[in-house]
Design a protein around this motif. Structure first.
Motif, PDB file in Angstrom:
ATOM      1  N   ILE A 232      72.210 -36.629 -69.831  1.00 39.82           N
ATOM      2  CA  ILE A 232      70.821 -35.956 -69.574  1.00 39.82           C
ATOM      3  C   ILE A 232      70.070 -36.587 -68.464  1.00 39.82           C
ATOM      4  CG2 ILE A 232      68.741 -36.391 -71.011  1.00 39.82           C
ATOM      5  CD1 ILE A 232      71.282 -34.853 -72.362  1.00 39.82           C
ATOM      6  N   ARG A 233      70.376 -37.807 -68.058  1.00 42.16           N
ATOM      7  CA  ARG A 233      69.744 -38.218 -66.787  1.00 42.16           C
ATOM      8  C   ARG A 233      69.807 -37.624 -65.409  1.00 42.16           C
ATOM      9  NH1 ARG A 233      70.435 -42.714 -62.796  1.00 42.16           N
ATOM     10  NH2 ARG A 233      68.547 -42.201 -61.797  1.00 42.16           N
ATOM     11  N   GLN A 234      71.026 -36.829 -65.338  1.00 39.97           N
ATOM     12  CA  GLN A 234      71.375 -35.994 -64.332  1.00 39.97           C
ATOM     13  C   GLN A 234      70.382 -35.127 -63.823  1.00 39.97           C
ATOM     14  OE1 GLN A 234      73.716 -37.559 -62.460  1.00 39.97           O
ATOM     15  NE2 GLN A 234      73.973 -38.943 -64.229  1.00 39.97           N
TER      16      GLN A 234
ATOM     17  N   TYR B 101      65.203 -31.489 -76.313  1.00 38.60           N
ATOM     18  CA  TYR B 101      65.382 -30.385 -75.148  1.00 38.60           C
ATOM     19  C   TYR B 101      64.017 -30.234 -74.583  1.00 38.60           C
ATOM     20  CZ  TYR B 101      66.024 -26.337 -72.397  1.00 38.60           C
ATOM     21  OH  TYR B 101      65.877 -25.103 -71.452  1.00 38.60           O
ATOM     22  N   LEU B 102      62.976 -29.936 -75.354  1.00 38.77           N
ATOM     23  CA  LEU B 102      61.758 -29.446 -75.092  1.00 38.77           C
ATOM     24  C   LEU B 102      61.286 -30.542 -73.987  1.00 38.77           C
ATOM     25  CD1 LEU B 102      60.196 -27.713 -78.081  1.00 38.77           C
ATOM     26  CD2 LEU B 102      61.426 -26.819 -76.083  1.00 38.77           C
ATOM     27  N   GLY B 103      61.361 -31.981 -74.556  1.00 36.17           N
ATOM     28  CA  GLY B 103      60.769 -33.149 -73.552  1.00 36.17           C
ATOM     29  C   GLY B 103      61.881 -33.612 -72.799  1.00 36.17           C
ATOM     30  N   HIS B 104      62.910 -32.886 -72.354  1.00 38.28           N
ATOM     31  CA  HIS B 104      63.826 -33.421 -71.537  1.00 38.28           C
ATOM     32  C   HIS B 104      63.411 -34.044 -70.294  1.00 38.28           C
ATOM     33  CE1 HIS B 104      64.493 -29.329 -69.783  1.00 38.28           C
ATOM     34  NE2 HIS B 104      64.799 -30.134 -68.670  1.00 38.28           N
ATOM     35  N   GLY B 105      62.572 -33.404 -69.480  1.00 36.32           N
ATOM     36  CA  GLY B 105      61.965 -33.766 -68.423  1.00 36.32           C
ATOM     37  C   GLY B 105      61.538 -35.448 -68.512  1.00 36.32           C
ATOM     38  N   ARG B 106      60.649 -35.554 -69.533  1.00 35.52           N
ATOM     39  CA  ARG B 106      60.283 -36.846 -69.641  1.00 35.52           C
ATOM     40  C   ARG B 106      61.216 -38.000 -70.006  1.00 35.52           C
ATOM     41  NH1 ARG B 106      55.523 -35.682 -73.426  1.00 35.52           N
ATOM     42  NH2 ARG B 106      55.896 -33.623 -72.759  1.00 35.52           N
ATOM     43  N   ILE B 107      62.189 -37.435 -70.707  1.00 35.88           N
ATOM     44  CA  ILE B 107      63.145 -38.340 -71.238  1.00 35.88           C
ATOM     45  C   ILE B 107      64.246 -38.613 -70.223  1.00 35.88           C
ATOM     46  CG2 ILE B 107      65.078 -38.475 -72.507  1.00 35.88           C
ATOM     47  CD1 ILE B 107      64.130 -36.716 -74.740  1.00 35.88           C
ATOM     48  N   ARG B 108      64.523 -37.665 -69.057  1.00 40.80           N
ATOM     49  CA  ARG B 108      65.160 -37.980 -67.928  1.00 40.80           C
ATOM     50  C   ARG B 108      64.412 -38.964 -67.046  1.00 40.80           C
ATOM     51  NH1 ARG B 108      65.043 -33.503 -64.626  1.00 40.80           N
ATOM     52  NH2 ARG B 108      66.247 -32.415 -66.070  1.00 40.80           N
ATOM     53  N   ASN B 109      63.194 -38.962 -66.892  1.00 41.87           N
ATOM     54  CA  ASN B 109      62.489 -39.869 -66.018  1.00 41.87           C
ATOM     55  C   ASN B 109      62.577 -41.210 -66.644  1.00 41.87           C
ATOM     56  OD1 ASN B 109      61.823 -37.919 -64.164  1.00 41.87           O
ATOM     57  ND2 ASN B 109      59.740 -37.319 -65.106  1.00 41.87           N
ATOM     58  N   ALA B 110      62.203 -41.291 -68.155  1.00 40.42           N
ATOM     59  CA  ALA B 110      62.233 -42.674 -68.749  1.00 40.42           C
ATOM     60  C   ALA B 110      63.553 -43.143 -68.641  1.00 40.42           C
ATOM     61  CB  ALA B 110      61.880 -42.510 -70.326  1.00 40.42           C
ATOM     62  N   LEU B 111      64.567 -42.572 -68.875  1.00 40.58           N
ATOM     63  CA  LEU B 111      66.110 -42.865 -68.451  1.00 40.58           C
ATOM     64  C   LEU B 111      66.342 -43.368 -67.280  1.00 40.58           C
ATOM     65  CD1 LEU B 111      68.354 -40.375 -70.664  1.00 40.58           C
ATOM     66  CD2 LEU B 111      68.128 -42.954 -70.892  1.00 40.58           C
TER      67      LEU B 111
ATOM     68  N   ARG C 123      64.203 -44.803 -65.468  1.00 41.21           N
ATOM     69  CA  ARG C 123      63.653 -46.080 -64.956  1.00 41.21           C
ATOM     70  C   ARG C 123      64.381 -47.139 -65.739  1.00 41.21           C
ATOM     71  NH1 ARG C 123      59.121 -43.272 -65.483  1.00 41.21           N
ATOM     72  NH2 ARG C 123      58.728 -43.806 -67.729  1.00 41.21           N
ATOM     73  N   ILE C 124      64.981 -46.949 -66.880  1.00 36.62           N
ATOM     74  CA  ILE C 124      65.697 -48.074 -67.612  1.00 36.62           C
ATOM     75  C   ILE C 124      66.940 -48.219 -66.764  1.00 36.62           C
ATOM     76  CG2 ILE C 124      67.262 -48.400 -69.626  1.00 36.62           C
ATOM     77  CD1 ILE C 124      65.196 -46.558 -71.123  1.00 36.62           C
ATOM     78  N   ILE C 125      67.707 -47.029 -66.354  1.00 37.31           N
ATOM     79  CA  ILE C 125      69.135 -47.427 -65.696  1.00 37.31           C
ATOM     80  C   ILE C 125      68.742 -48.004 -64.453  1.00 37.31           C
ATOM     81  CG2 ILE C 125      70.903 -45.992 -64.496  1.00 37.31           C
ATOM     82  CD1 ILE C 125      70.564 -43.982 -67.040  1.00 37.31           C
ATOM     83  N   THR C 126      67.739 -47.717 -63.695  1.00 42.88           N
ATOM     84  CA  THR C 126      67.411 -48.504 -62.268  1.00 42.88           C
ATOM     85  C   THR C 126      67.294 -49.956 -62.681  1.00 42.88           C
ATOM     86  OG1 THR C 126      66.152 -46.392 -62.022  1.00 42.88           O
ATOM     87  CG2 THR C 126      66.253 -48.291 -60.088  1.00 42.88           C
ATOM     88  N   ALA C 127      66.894 -50.286 -63.793  1.00 53.39           N
ATOM     89  CA  ALA C 127      66.438 -51.582 -64.100  1.00 53.39           C
ATOM     90  C   ALA C 127      67.706 -52.302 -64.538  1.00 53.39           C
ATOM     91  CB  ALA C 127      65.179 -51.625 -65.214  1.00 53.39           C
TER      92      ALA C 127
END
Lengths: 135, 766
Positions: B278-280, B503-513, B515-519
């Motif tokens: 989902i993050r890609q 799916y409707l909110g996938h843009g926001r989910i991707r951004n949140a993910l 941030r988590i993965i970068t951390a």
């Protein structure tokens, strides 16, 4: 007698190792001669020592009379002596020729193939690795 | 896409392209003819002797599992090569590409068909190597090369572990034939080697099928051209590990370690990969991670091991190969026509590329698991198997539920996003891809629908026989779209609902993910680089230590290794029990014996210590003559004569050389002296100890006796030593003569020298 020869072989080996550890390649050569002698003696004595009865078959017999010397190590040693000599002769000419060309017998100073100052190679490698990592 | 070089116009890829389509198509037809026999429960075995002395036969084992794989390999292979004729057909290196692809196909077919474990390993490595060559196909890109090497090293290491495991399994079972091993499951599971075998096999399977923590090579492998990603890194090669686990299930499966290893690794991989998918932002990467998800799910269900779970795994295997290959090919067309694969850029392509959209949509609906598609049946059966599992049912169901929700979302991201909506300005001139390219994804997508509606067909011909082969006994496989409203069906409905909302909110989910993965501090890919760097540093350190370029140090290392190795062995083997009779040894010694021993010893010591070369030569001569005398006394006249001759020559040669060589001088290596002396003495002592041990043991005189008995009767010689040299061991003597000749020729060449060879000469000329 075998025990004494074994001890003597130890001395020969010690002397030749000491010579081969020298920087002077001529000493190394002397060590080479000594160690081939030691190796030949090792093979010979491992086949046991039998005084005064060479491995020959008398004319009136088909097999050797009992208790002749062990023929097998003798044959092996014969081959080894000749090969050892071949190696020595070649090594000696190599040393001679090296001295003619490089003007030294010191093995540390023979650095024609690997010059001491090869830092530029290491530096090149480092830039290459850095560039690869950058991509 | 591949860049660099000049495009070569070829008609449908030229001869290489035509062949690459015809070969897999013919093979597909050939394998298809076995379908009735295999569905009937037979296992045709076709074989030839390969290495008979090692009990390695090249046998083809055609059961439900291998036939399903073979049909997928050749079937998808045909479509992918057809696709490549357009995708890469004008690439300057296209024939090379086709060659690699064909090598891979042969290797992969061999892998799934081999009956012999060793043959399986060889084919396994063929796929690894061809995968390396294909990932690194665009070899002018450093990223491709790195990804290729990473895949090679990881799967190659796993392959070596697998080989070790196979050898252990072979020795435990007493045979390398999979057919025979399959019947020995109980014996193998109780064998003392079971755990090591299991670990080694799973190391091979997990690296090949990119299970966590070896997952990171697969997304990187997407550096390969898209047909390769669709074929190797989605439909076939990465399923090699799954194939191995499935194949080994009757033999190694069903135990606690097997269950937990597969269920935990598979379950974790499947959820972890779907989250990363989902993050890609690159759709090809989305697909790469969903492939990981599928591999994890297959591992999970093979591990779960019940008849329902195996059935679900085999079903999902076919389902996934169909839709995922189609999606990869679809994104390849999009990339080919628009030049981008980014989610953010692609919009509204449905109007411009209607057939591609149709193909992609068919596949994506199957991936999302919507009825009446094949993917829906696949998901239903996964749920059913999870809900019915006796152990860890919640974990299995939970993992597969989470993954399915995210799959739904990923399907939307990969197809709905790029194709729906308004066409942006920059894509105004984009048009449909060429026919050979869309045929593949369209057929695969259509099959996903067809198999969903007529589920009897895959059930009877593919899934049923494969399940029987993996489970080890007959399982009733009954695929259906809908029978009743049960737990699995309700779970499916929830999946759609949650998936749609996400799916409707996938843009926001991707951004949140993101941030988590970068951390998250644990990163596998950079970790891999650090591991490789560490290996290089280690290799460099070791090389500098051992390869100093200083002769003295080399000699030191060699003798020290000898001393330590032999010394430790003597100590460990306790070979040092001296039991010689010293009195007997000294008995009968005459003056001549003592004299010779003294001369040799003194000569050796003198040679070692003197600083004068004349003394050294004389001392060497004394040693040589002394040794010759020993030979005479102890019945070796021939040896003595040779020794005398050689010693004389040595002294003469050294003396001649001395005329041109400098004096010896004092030894300059004073600082090392004590160490050198110690080493010399240790080597000497150890030689004596070994020799004493030899002298104490019994002498095997069989050869000597044989030579003595046959010397006259067979070789007509009375001097046994001579007969041995010129008759029994004549080849040795011939070799010896050759050595002397070579030495003489080389010495001559050295002495004669070359006109330009001398550095000093050059210096003088200047």
């Amino acid at each position: 007698m075998e025990l004494l020869v074994a001890i003597m072989v130890g001395v020969l080996v010690a002397a030749s190792v000491h010579l081969m550890l020298a920087r002077n390649v001529l000493r190394f050569l002397f060590g080479l001669v000594l160690i081939s002698n030691a190796a030949n003696l090792t093979i010979f004595v491992a086949g046991r020592l039998t005084p005064e009865s060479p491995p020959l078959i008398p004319y009136d017999a088909d097999v050797p009379v009992a208790d002749v010397a062990n023929a097998l190590p003798q044959a092996l040693v014969l081959t080894a002596i000749v090969i050892g000599f071949g190696l020595f002769a070649f090594a000696l000419t190599l040393v001679y020729r090296t001295y003619q060309n490089l003007g030294t017998l010191n093995s540390d100073e023979m650095r024609l193939a690997e010059p001491e100052d090869d830092t530029h190679v290491a530096a090149e490698n480092k830039t290459y690795i850095a560039r690869e990592a950058g991509q | 896409m591949a860049t660099g070089g000049v495009e070569v116009p070829r008609l449908a890829g030229g001869p290489a392209g035509w062949l690459s389509v015809i070969i897999p198509a013919v093979l597909f037809a050939w394998f298809a003819q076995f379908l009735p026999a295999v569905a009937d429960g037979q296992t045709p075995l076709i074989g030839i002797d390969w290495v008979p002395s090692l009990d390695i036969r090249l046998e083809m084992l055609l059961d439900g599992l291998s036939l399903t794989f073979a049909l997928l390999i050749t079937g998808i292979g045909t479509l992918v090569t057809l696709y490549s004729t357009k995708y890469l057909g004008n690439h300057p290196e296209y024939p090379r590409f086709v060659l690699y692809l064909m090598i891979f196909m042969v290797g992969m077919l061999g892998l799934v068909l081999a009956d012999n474990l060793i043959a399986l390993f060889v084919f396994w490595e063929v796929t690894t190597i061809s995968s390396y060559l294909l990932i690194g196909f665009t070899s002018d890109s450093a990223k491709s090369r790195r990804s290729a090497l990473q895949a090679l090293l990881l799967t190659g290491t796993g392959g070596l572990a697998l080989l070790a495991g196979m050898i252990m399994l072979g020795s435990a079972a007493g045979t390398f034939s999979l057919m025979e091993i399959r019947g020995m499951g109980d014996a193998i599971r109780d064998h003392e080697y079971y755990i090591p075998i299991l670990i080694l096999f799973l190391a091979g399977a997990f690296t090949k099928s990119a299970q966590f923590p070896f997952h990171f090579w697969l997304p990187n492998a997407m550096a390969a051209p898209t047909p390769v990603s669709a074929y190797l890194h989605s439909a076939t090669m990465v399923k090699g590990g799954v194939y191995l686990m499935a194949r080994m299930n009757p033999t190694l499966g069903g135990t606690e370690p097997w269950f937990w290893a597969l269920v935990i690794a598979g379950g974790f991989t499947t959820v972890f990969a779907s989250v990363l998918a989902i993050r890609q932002t690159d759709i090809k990467q989305v697909l790469a991670y969903t492939t990981l998800m599928a591999l994890g799910a297959l591992t999970l269900f093979i591990g779960a091991g019940s008849s329902h779970a195996i059935k679900a795994a085999m079903l999902f295997l076919v389902v996934h190969s169909l839709y995922k290959a189609a999606l990869f090919l679809m994104i390849g067309i999009v990339d080919h026509e628009t030049g981008t694969r980014e989610v953010a850029d692609l919009r509204g392509l449905a109007r411009k590329m209607p057939i591609t959209f149709l193909a992609g949509a068919l596949a994506a609906i199957s991936m999302a698991g919507i009825p009446p598609f094949f993917g829906f049946i696949g998901k239903e059966f996964l749920y059913k198997a999870g809900l019915e599992a006796d152990v860890a049912g919640l974990w299995i169901t939970g993992c597969i539920f989470a993954a399915s929700v995210l799959m739904f979302m990923a399907a939307g991201i990969s197809v709905a996003r790029p194709f729906l909506g308004r066409v942006p300005e920059r894509f105004a001139d984009v048009h449909e891809g060429p026919t050979p390219m869309w045929i593949g994804p369209f057929l695969l997508g259509a099959l996903s629908l067809f198999f969903g509606i007529y589920s009897d067909i895959p059930e009877f011909w593919l899934v049923g026989p494969a399940t029987d082969a993996v489970y080890g006994s007959d399982v009733s496989v009954d695929l259906y779209l809908f029978r009743e409203v049960n737990d699995a069906f309700i779970l499916s409905m929830i999946t759609f609902a949650v998936g749609f909302v996400l799916y409707l909110g996938h843009g926001r989910i991707r951004n949140a993910l993101g941030r988590i993965i970068t951390a998250n501090p644990i990163k596998f890919d950079p970790g891999w680089d650090r591991t490789l760097d560490g290996l290089k540093v280690l290799a460099g350190w070791q090389t500098n230590l051992l390869q100093s370029g200083i002769l003295q140090r080399y000699i030191f290392i060699i003798f020290a290794t000898l001393a330590i190795g032999v010394g430790v062995t003597i100590y460990l083997q306790d070979a040092l029990n001296f039991r010689m009779d010293i009195a007997a040894e000294l008995d009968g010694l005459l003056f001549k014996h003592w004299a010779i021993l003294t001369f040799i010893t003194a000569g050796a010591i003198l040679t070692a210590l003197t600083g004068s070369r004349m003394v050294a030569i004389v001392a060497l001569g004394v040693v040589g003559i002394g040794v010759a005398l020993l030979f005479i006394i102890f019945s070796a006249p021939d040896v003595a004569i040779t020794q005398l001759l050689v010693e004389t020559l040595v002294v003469v040669l050294v003396a001649v050389a001395m005329l041109k060589l400098p004096h010896l001088g004092v030894r300059t290596d004073e600082s090392n002296r004590p160490v050198h002396a110690m080493l010399s003495i240790s080597v000497g002592v150890i030689t004596t100890l070994v020799l004493v041990a030899v002298l104490q043991s019994d002498l095997d005189l069989r050869l000597t006796e044989y030579f003595g008995e046959t010397s006259w009767s067979e070789a007509f010689g009375r001097n046994i030593v001579n007969v041995i040299l010129v008759d029994f061991r004549a080849l040795d003597t011939f070799g010896e003569i050759a050595v002397v000749v070579v030495a003489a020729l080389s010495a001559y060449a050295l002495l004669r020298g070359t006109r330009y060879g001398s550095i000093r000469d050059e210096g003088e000329e200047k």
